[in-house]
Structures are given as structure tokens and as C-alpha cells.
Motif scaffolding. Structure first.
Motif, mmCIF file in Angstrom:
data_model
loop_
_atom_site.group_PDB
_atom_site.id
_atom_site.type_symbol
_atom_site.label_atom_id
_atom_site.label_comp_id
_atom_site.label_asym_id
_atom_site.label_seq_id
_atom_site.Cartn_x
_atom_site.Cartn_y
_atom_site.Cartn_z
ATOM 1 N N SER A 1 1.470 1.474 -13.829
ATOM 2 C CA SER A 1 0.880 0.335 -14.541
ATOM 3 C C SER A 1 0.664 -0.850 -13.612
ATOM 4 O O SER A 1 -0.344 -1.558 -13.727
ATOM 5 C CB SER A 1 1.766 -0.069 -15.725
ATOM 6 N N VAL A 2 1.589 -1.084 -12.668
ATOM 7 C CA VAL A 2 1.406 -2.214 -11.751
ATOM 8 C C VAL A 2 0.427 -1.852 -10.639
ATOM 9 O O VAL A 2 -0.286 -2.727 -10.135
ATOM 10 C CB VAL A 2 2.754 -2.688 -11.157
ATOM 11 N N MET A 3 0.373 -0.578 -10.263
ATOM 12 C CA MET A 3 -0.516 -0.170 -9.175
ATOM 13 C C MET A 3 -1.969 -0.029 -9.619
ATOM 14 O O MET A 3 -2.890 -0.400 -8.888
ATOM 15 C CB MET A 3 -0.057 1.165 -8.579
ATOM 16 N N LEU A 4 -2.166 0.513 -10.808
ATOM 17 C CA LEU A 4 -3.514 0.898 -11.231
ATOM 18 C C LEU A 4 -4.087 0.022 -12.333
ATOM 19 O O LEU A 4 -5.315 -0.038 -12.498
ATOM 20 C CB LEU A 4 -3.514 2.351 -11.713
ATOM 21 N N ASP B 1 1.729 7.792 2.305
ATOM 22 C CA ASP B 1 1.730 7.605 0.857
ATOM 23 C C ASP B 1 2.970 8.252 0.278
ATOM 24 O O ASP B 1 3.635 9.063 0.926
ATOM 25 C CB ASP B 1 0.468 8.170 0.216
ATOM 26 N N PHE B 2 3.277 7.896 -0.965
ATOM 27 C CA PHE B 2 4.522 8.303 -1.605
ATOM 28 C C PHE B 2 4.382 9.664 -2.267
ATOM 29 O O PHE B 2 3.280 10.191 -2.422
ATOM 30 C CB PHE B 2 4.948 7.237 -2.616
ATOM 31 N N ARG B 3 5.518 10.217 -2.706
ATOM 32 C CA ARG B 3 5.542 11.522 -3.346
ATOM 33 C C ARG B 3 5.501 11.343 -4.860
ATOM 34 O O ARG B 3 6.471 11.607 -5.568
ATOM 35 C CB ARG B 3 6.801 12.296 -2.927
ATOM 36 N N TYR B 4 4.366 10.837 -5.368
ATOM 37 C CA TYR B 4 4.164 10.786 -6.801
ATOM 38 C C TYR B 4 4.165 12.233 -7.324
ATOM 39 O O TYR B 4 3.600 13.110 -6.669
ATOM 40 C CB TYR B 4 2.824 10.120 -7.117
ATOM 41 N N PRO B 5 4.728 12.522 -8.483
ATOM 42 C CA PRO B 5 5.377 11.667 -9.468
ATOM 43 C C PRO B 5 6.908 11.769 -9.451
ATOM 44 O O PRO B 5 7.541 11.642 -10.495
ATOM 45 C CB PRO B 5 4.829 12.237 -10.774
ATOM 46 N N PRO C 1 -1.459 6.974 -6.583
ATOM 47 C CA PRO C 1 -1.140 8.254 -7.224
ATOM 48 C C PRO C 1 -2.361 9.121 -7.475
ATOM 49 O O PRO C 1 -2.225 10.306 -7.783
ATOM 50 C CB PRO C 1 -0.511 7.832 -8.561
ATOM 51 N N THR C 2 -3.554 8.555 -7.352
ATOM 52 C CA THR C 2 -4.776 9.316 -7.630
ATOM 53 C C THR C 2 -5.192 10.199 -6.467
ATOM 54 O O THR C 2 -6.062 11.055 -6.624
ATOM 55 C CB THR C 2 -5.938 8.359 -7.966
ATOM 56 N N TYR C 3 -4.603 10.010 -5.292
ATOM 57 C CA TYR C 3 -4.952 10.826 -4.124
ATOM 58 C C TYR C 3 -4.119 12.101 -4.085
ATOM 59 O O TYR C 3 -3.041 12.190 -4.683
ATOM 60 C CB TYR C 3 -4.749 10.033 -2.834
ATOM 61 N N ILE C 4 -4.581 13.075 -3.318
ATOM 62 C CA ILE C 4 -3.877 14.333 -3.161
ATOM 63 C C ILE C 4 -2.520 14.099 -2.510
ATOM 64 O O ILE C 4 -2.353 13.170 -1.711
ATOM 65 C CB ILE C 4 -4.733 15.332 -2.330
ATOM 66 N N ASN C 5 -1.547 14.918 -2.883
ATOM 67 C CA ASN C 5 -0.196 14.829 -2.344
ATOM 68 C C ASN C 5 -0.227 14.782 -0.820
ATOM 69 O O ASN C 5 -0.760 15.674 -0.163
ATOM 70 C CB ASN C 5 0.612 16.039 -2.816
ATOM 71 N N SER D 1 1.443 -4.066 -4.429
ATOM 72 C CA SER D 1 0.719 -4.490 -3.228
ATOM 73 C C SER D 1 0.212 -3.286 -2.444
ATOM 74 O O SER D 1 -0.809 -3.367 -1.761
ATOM 75 C CB SER D 1 1.623 -5.355 -2.343
ATOM 76 N N TRP D 2 0.902 -2.169 -2.545
ATOM 77 C CA TRP D 2 0.499 -0.957 -1.835
ATOM 78 C C TRP D 2 -0.781 -0.348 -2.424
ATOM 79 O O TRP D 2 -1.582 0.245 -1.711
ATOM 80 C CB TRP D 2 1.637 0.065 -1.915
ATOM 81 N N GLY D 3 -0.984 -0.518 -3.713
ATOM 82 C CA GLY D 3 -2.019 0.196 -4.436
ATOM 83 C C GLY D 3 -3.433 -0.318 -4.253
ATOM 84 O O GLY D 3 -3.691 -1.285 -3.524
ATOM 85 N N PRO D 4 -4.384 0.320 -4.935
ATOM 86 C CA PRO D 4 -5.814 0.036 -4.736
ATOM 87 C C PRO D 4 -6.262 -1.340 -5.202
ATOM 88 O O PRO D 4 -7.343 -1.794 -4.811
ATOM 89 C CB PRO D 4 -6.499 1.138 -5.556
ATOM 90 N N LEU D 5 -5.468 -2.021 -6.017
ATOM 91 C CA LEU D 5 -5.846 -3.347 -6.489
ATOM 92 C C LEU D 5 -5.463 -4.450 -5.505
ATOM 93 O O LEU D 5 -5.837 -5.604 -5.700
ATOM 94 C CB LEU D 5 -5.206 -3.635 -7.857
ATOM 95 N N ASP D 6 -4.723 -4.078 -4.439
ATOM 96 C CA ASP D 6 -4.281 -5.088 -3.471
ATOM 97 C C ASP D 6 -4.609 -4.617 -2.053
ATOM 98 O O ASP D 6 -5.763 -4.628 -1.659
ATOM 99 C CB ASP D 6 -2.792 -5.367 -3.654
ATOM 100 N N LEU D 7 -3.614 -4.155 -1.300
ATOM 101 C CA LEU D 7 -3.857 -3.755 0.091
ATOM 102 C C LEU D 7 -4.594 -2.426 0.204
ATOM 103 O O LEU D 7 -5.142 -2.108 1.270
ATOM 104 C CB LEU D 7 -2.526 -3.680 0.850
#
Length: 440
Positions: free
Chosen positions: A414-417, A209-213, A265-269, A254-260
Motif C-alpha cells: 500500500s505504501v509502495m504502490l 530488489d526484495f523477496r516479495y511476498p 513487487p510487480t517485477y519478476i523475482n 521510498s524504494w518503490g515506483p512512486l519515489d526513487l
């Protein structure tokens, strides 16, 4: 009448004698020429971001410094890295800012333009002059703290992120980490689909996963791989190259919870749980190794982890890693002259212990002698970080950088969530960034 005059003369004589006695006392106890009386104690307020390993080192260095400088007291306060960007600016607005602090490059421009920073005191910090400072550090490292040919900060660290891989989790998924680690973002998706474990829609183990934010550090380079940028090459437009931004945002959607559903960003770092077998890959700096050694020495000393470069898109027009970002020690221009001098003296003391920062915390202190030293080259995978840094763009640190990072974060999330289309997200992002510049 005569008695009154006599009493007055007696009183006058007594006053004259007392005045003469006071003058004699001052003469008797006058310091030698050039000697100063006892100076008022100096109290320094120092703010920094949380790092348990660095805290131990700096607290030790501060104790040594105060022992050698008994008239100076240093108070050290910590905030999370995200908090620092907000709390420092808020404190300046309220005239309650610390005397000195360390700050990432992307938050410095506004402080510079508002006159809140003090130029480096080369003598107090131990560098002698500007040339002495520049000769000590890597070329170009001071760009974010230079204005009108004056330098306003001394580097704490220069950080970039590479991809940490848990070899054991790869092997459990039937993957060969040496050959199957992802070189492209498309490969990252395919590999993570084999690595993830879910409980319904909840990810119990992520592949990566990515380093949000920190969107300026990881997401902007992804956009730049595709030919886009925050500001156009001619400097006349913002959120340059719609197609590049839309492609990068489409990937995040596509990476986020609405797709694959591979991350969010809601998960722990991801970096904080890398050695707990809850994630197979994460982005982090060289400092991650020191933290692994402290938190899980058996894992650190095993051969179950490795470090590889930041992936690129298969359609990339430029090979780029994450954006290297320096942190600088900065001094508040509103502090008293004596306090500012003491701050630069302490900063110089920190800077003179770059070997300790590298050895004990694995911070890349961008001193030329350290980068070329066996101490650096002997740190596992240090060459991966150094090579990737050589072909990467520095983090955007121009006007409104911290606000732009927040706006990019809003677009990505906005696109992920929320299911916003990448096209609309780009239009909204550009309008918001333009407004920042046009209003100022």
C-alpha cells in the motif's frame, strides 16, 4: 409324506457334508500361527514445493524406496511455494489433504492447533525415540512443530538468505564490490542508484530488489533491526513499536515506483534472474549456488559473484539478518494407520540422505553432523550463511503467521504502490492483526 421327509434328510446331509468339506479346506490351507495374509497395497500422496534440483533427488529416492518396499506406491505432486500455503489448507478443509507434505514453519501453527498433524513415529522414521531425534538435529529447530511436548515434524531444510552480488556489474558501474557492497540500507540506496538502468520509468536492470511476498523472512527483520516486532515482548500487543514499523515502511515507500523507483513487487523475482545480468544483487539461500551451477555453470565457476550478509539500518538497535525458516515433513493425522507408518518410514529415508540434499542441492539440512562436516564448510560462502544465522531471530511461526504475512504484504504494497502513508498503514495493519487474534 415319507418321501418328503426322506428328501429333506438327504438335502440336510448334503449341506452338512459341504460345510464339513469347507472346514477341512480352511484347515488344510490355514496360515501358520502368527502369519498374516497378503496386505492391501499402500498408496501415499506426497505434496511439496517446486524445486527442479530437489525433484530429481527425491524422485530417485522414492524409486529406491518403492523398490525396497514393493507394497508401497508414492505419488509426488508439486506446487509453487506460495501455492503450498493455500492449497494444503484448502485441501484439509475439503478432506482431500495429502498423506504427507513439506511445509514452511510460518504455516504450521494452524495445522497443529486444529489437530490435523500426526506426531512423529520415532520407530518408523528410524530415530528410535524422541531423544534420538533431538540429538540428531540442531538445538531449537523443532520449536515450530512442538506442542504439548510432542514433536510433529522432521526437518527438510533450514534456510536463511544472504546478499548475492554480481561483481562484474559492480565493476561496470565503477564500483569496487569488495569495498562498496552495501552494509546498510542507506548504502544500498546509494549503490543501487548507480547500478540501475531504466527505459523511462521501466527498470531494465535493477541494482537489488526484495523477496516479495515473503515479508516475515526479510521485512520483519528490518523492523526488528529498528526495535519493533510482530508481537510485543510481553505478548500483550501486536505490531509493536509504531516508530520502527513506520521507519521500515517509509524505506519501502521510498524504494518503490512512486519515489526513487529502485524496485517493486510487480517485477519478476530477483533471485530467478540473478545470473542473467538483469540485477546486480539479490537475496537467496545457499541453494542458490546449486541452481547457478546448473543454469549457468560458466558464471558459477567464475569469480564474478560473491555473498555478503544482510544489510542493517544505520540507526539499527540490533544487528539481525533475514529470519531463518525451516521446512518440515508433516503427516496427515486423518490418513490410515498403515499409511501414516509408511509415510514416516519414507520421511526417515529422506532424512537419512541429508548428505545428498546438501551435496546435490545445497540445502542446509540442520543435522549436527552435517553442519560440522567438511562437506558443508567446503561449499562457497557457507560460513557467511552460518554466521548470519547465529545472530538472527527465527521466523515468526506463531498463531496466524501465514495470515499475518499477507497483512504485512498489504501494508508494504500500500505504501509502495498506492501512496498510503506509513502512519495509516501501521494503524490498519495493527487493527487487522488484532482482529485475527481476538476472533480466535
Amino acid at each position: 409324506m415319507i418321501r418328503g421327509v426322506r428328501n429333506f434328510l438327504i438335502t440336510l446331509a448334503i449341506v452338512a457334508l459341504l460345510a464339513l468339506a469347507a472346514v477341512c479346506v480352511r484347515i488344510m490351507f490355514k496360515p501358520e500361527d502368527g502369519a498374516a495374509g497378503p496386505a492391501e497395497p499402500i498408496v501415499i500422496e506426497y505434496w511439496t514445493h517446486v524445486d527442479a534440483q530437489r525433484s530429481k533427488l527425491e524422485e530417485r529416492l522414492i524409486e529406491e524406496f518403492m523398490r525396497d518396499n514393493p507394497g508401497i506406491t508414492v505419488h509426488r505432486s508439486e506446487y509453487t511455494a506460495v501455492e503450498m500455503l493455500n492449497v494444503v489448507n484448502t485441501a484439509f478443509d475439503a478432506s482431500q489433504a495429502p498423506d504427507f507434505f513439506n511445509f514452511p514453519a510460518e504455516g504450521i501453527a494452524e495445522l497443529l492447533y486444529s489437530g490435523r498433524l500426526e506426531p512423529v513415529d520415532y520407530q518408523a522414521s528410524g530415530f528410535g525415540n524422541k531423544e534420538g531425534l533431538l540429538d540428531t538435529y540442531l538445538d531449537g529447530v523443532f520449536s515450530a512443530v512442538t506442542m504439548d511436548d510432542k514433536i510433529y515434524g522432521i526437518p527438510l531444510e533450514l534456510t536463511n538468505w544472504c546478499l548475492y552480488i554480481n561483481r562484474n556489474l559492480f565493476e561496470q558501474a565503477g564500483l569496487d564490490p569488495d569495498n562498496d557492497y552495501p552494509k546498510t540500507w542507506e548504502e544500498m540506496v546509494a549503490v543501487c542508484q548507480k547500478l540501475v538502468k531504466r527505459d523511462g520509468a521501466v527498470l531494465e536492470r535493477r541494482g537489488f530488489d526484495f523477496r516479495y511476498p515473503y515479508y516475515l523472512v526479510f521485512f520483519v527483520p528490518m523492523v526488528e533491526q529498528l526495535g519493533g516486532s510482530v508481537i510485543s515482548p510481553d505478548g500483550k500487543s501486536y505490531i509493536y513499536n509504531d516508530e520502527a514499523w513506520e521507519k521500515a515502511l517509509s524505506f519501502m515507500a521510498s524504494w518503490g515506483p512512486l519515489d526513487l523507483n529502485l524496485g517493486s513487487p510487480t517485477y519478476i523475482n530477483a533471485r530467478t534472474i540473478f545470473n542473467q545480468e538483469k540485477i546486480a544483487m539479490c537475496l537467496s539461500g545457499l541453494y542458490q549456488e546449486s541452481r547457478m551451477e546448473t543454469d549457468n555453470p560458466s558464471f558459477y565457476n567464475s569469480e564474478e559473484w560473491m555473498v555478503v550478509p544482510f544489510p542493517t539500518f544505520s540507526s539499527s538497535v540490533e544487528k539481525l539478518g533475514t529470519a531463518p525458516y525451516p521446512h518440515f515433513f508433516l503427516v496427515n493425522s486423518s490418513s490410515s494407520d498403515r499409511v501414516k507408518t509408511a509415510c514416516w518410514k519414507l520421511i526417515g529415508y529422506f532424512a537419512s540422505h541429508g548428505e545428498d540434499y546438501l551435496r546435490e542441492i545445497n540445502l542446509i539440512v540442520p543435522r549436527k553432523d552435517l553442519i560440522d562436516s567438511p562437506l558443508f564448510s567446503n561449499i562457497p560462502y557457507s560460513s557467511v550463511f552460518l554466521e548470519q544465522m547465529s545472530y538472527s531471530h527465527p521466523v515468526y511461526s506463531g498463531r496466524h503467521a501465514a495470515q499475518i504475512q499477507n497483512l504485512i504484504g498489504e501494508a508494504v504494497e500500500s505504501v509502495m504502490l498506492s501512496g498510503e502513508s506509513p502512519e495509516k498503514a501501521v494503524i490498519s495493519l495493527r487493527a487487522s492483526v488484532q482482529e485475527l487474534f481476538y476472533e480466535n
